[in-house]
Scaffold this active site. Sequence first.
Site, short mmCIF file in Angstrom:
data_model
loop_
_atom_site.label_atom_id
_atom_site.label_comp_id
_atom_site.label_asym_id
_atom_site.label_seq_id
_atom_site.Cartn_x
_atom_site.Cartn_y
_atom_site.Cartn_z
CG HIS A 1 3.92 55.04 -26.49
ND1 HIS A 1 3.42 54.06 -27.31
CD2 HIS A 1 5.20 55.25 -26.92
CE1 HIS A 1 4.33 53.70 -28.18
NE2 HIS A 1 5.41 54.40 -27.98
CG HIS B 1 -4.68 52.68 -33.79
ND1 HIS B 1 -3.83 53.28 -34.68
CD2 HIS B 1 -3.91 52.08 -32.86
CE1 HIS B 1 -2.57 53.02 -34.31
NE2 HIS B 1 -2.59 52.30 -33.20
CG ASP C 1 -3.40 49.30 -26.50
OD1 ASP C 1 -2.29 48.77 -26.38
OD2 ASP C 1 -3.55 50.44 -26.98
#
Lengths: 399, 399
Positions: free
Chosen positions: B241, B280, B336
Amino acid sequence: MAKFLGKIEFPCTIELGRGLEGAITNLTKIGYVDGQAGALFYRGYSIEDLCEHGTYEEVAYLLIFGELPTAAQLTDFQGKLRKAGELPEPLVPLIQAKPKDAHPMNVLQSAVAALACCDPDSDKVTQHVSDPAAALPIETEVAIRVLARTRTVAAAIARARQGKPLLQPRSDLDFTGNYLYMMNGKPPDDVTRRVMDVCLILQADHGMNSSTFTAMVVHSSLSDLYSTIAAAIGSLRGPLHGGANEAALADIQSIGGPQNVKPWLEKRLIEGQKIIGFGHRVYKAYDPRAKILKKHAEVLCREKGFDSLYQTAAAVEDQVGAAMKAAGRQIYPNVDFYSGLVYHALGFPTPLFPVIFAVARTAGWLARVLEYLPENRIFRPRAVYTGPTDRTYVPIDQR
Amino acid sequence: MAKFLGKIEFPCTIELGRGLEGAITNLTKIGYVDGQAGALFYRGYSIEDLCEHGTYEEVAYLLIFGELPTAAQLTDFQGKLRKAGELPEPLVPLIQAKPKDAHPMNVLQSAVAALACCDPDSDKVTQHVSDPAAALPIETEVAIRVLARTRTVAAAIARARQGKPLLQPRSDLDFTGNYLYMMNGKPPDDVTRRVMDVCLILQADHGMNSSTFTAMVVHSSLSDLYSTIAAAIGSLRGPLHGGANEAALADIQSIGGPQNVKPWLEKRLIEGQKIIGFGHRVYKAYDPRAKILKKHAEVLCREKGFDSLYQTAAAVEDQVGAAMKAAGRQIYPNVDFYSGLVYHALGFPTPLFPVIFAVARTAGWLARVLEYLPENRIFRPRAVYTGPTDRTYVPIDQR
């Protein structure tokens, strides 16, 4: 519910209600609640059988490893619990510094989270690394430490509330004996130890309740076991989950004796107020945990001078049952109705009730997250958006 | 997903996958992720619009209250954040006592849980009590405190890791300015403050991800907001996460310059290794957060002397995209990929990346649990039991 027993494959079509009612998290071999029959099983053993013959240590082992331990396995498990159960030095000021009126569940959550900082292996769980040369996967080793240390910090929190020095576990006592010793400063008598053991067994696991589900969700991002159990403690702290036995006890105490039950109940029914400690979302029959606890509550209350309180509770059960029967309904006490009474007779202040619950349930939390780990998939349901998507930022002086 | 937009009633029939894929937690007006279009909305405003014109304080207000604040509302909100943002005295030793190598997310979880003990109103949330004479419901007042204090303890943890004295917020700085000041010991320059504000806005909410879901589950037992946010922090700590930007940055750093991207990528592709920071679960188009961050990363890296690192990242994006296109696929960097780079250029050590994420996301966590409160139903899915129910306890000497 039983219709799904053992027969399901993902993806599947389900009927979904609010609060994720009807949704299925996973397949499990850990525990089974048969709400219709009023039965509870851990790994296939009935709760009655385990409470009659087993100890909490055996049951925790059973939940985590799937089988009751052999004598050698139990000795090894006990040794690990004892070794891991020492209170780490950095936790002492953390627990002692908390205000005495702080809710012990907040302190417990904080302390369990902090325990991660005292375990050099805590992070290895997050990487699901096991040393092939080790007897146990590292995540299981860490789980045993989490179980022992959560119990130890729970006891330390109880001691600190009394302003007394914190204690370390003794090598001649088992898990439950040490829990009581570290809370009370003396080893328990036989009745106390036995009743406490039964209480811990009864609360060790109970299907996919909200705190267990919390643990599953948190660990599914491969978070460490301390973070996971701390999160579950946060869930159990909620009054809709871990707080009902306090309220049930307060009710029983407020009645003031079995002779007052009749007018008390009449007033409640006239005012349409809920009777706390009766009925259950899952059990439609008598909650099997309440049945076991009632038996122990009777003996314990007689022994410890709370007989009138027990008689009051028993009268509430009888008269609520009779009133409901007259209205064509059946209603039974749930585990909360008698567990508060038992904890009170054991001498625990009410704010500690959910802490004891947390200590017991840690075994179930750990067993279920470890079971899910090999097939782990992060839990990610979705919310349905019902708002607009076409708003435009307006400068603050024009709002 | 968009097909459900605004059209659903419980109970409903759904297709359920593993990890609760397809399950619906609730209806929401807080945020919307349009994975197909690569768009993200908070309360109906596009993330591009909010990052271009808004501040984190405005966005946090928007998420919690549903509207952008007027000048008077913002002043009031800022005053509350400032007042609540002081580090409570009992937290100082708790944060300073932690070993320097402790994972800051474990420390953060422990500290946020402990904050409950310093707020006399924390428990009132659990009873959903509002004072009709008060301007705000008490749970919203507590939420503002949780937001300000989580930020403050996050900064204190960063300071303590450097062995420096903990700082209190300054009255001349806003939420983000104070966060940076309390971490670094000096107020931020304009570029730093602006980029940090954008980072916090971008990470403030993102649908029903695992930590947000954790918060919803924990609060649904009417647990207090500190326990709730501490639990969510436990979820975000998991490498699946909150940990991906650390790994993406490590990759970019290991390449050693844009000229090395080609052989690095070839080796990766030949070995069939995952390229971290790409793709994603929800976004099938370009992650809108990555697009915004990329722009800021370019300016920031030039300004702060990390231009080669930025050029390396940009080259990875180009060449990964080209390689995938050649294979008939489209793949884009996710948030990210660039957020680790930005945090690195801002001077943060990698273990703090998920802590910053937690500070930002606290607004979304709080907004979503407060939205669910008036229609609260405890989350209780179920597991399907596949084990036996007919085992009998065998004495230990016969096992």
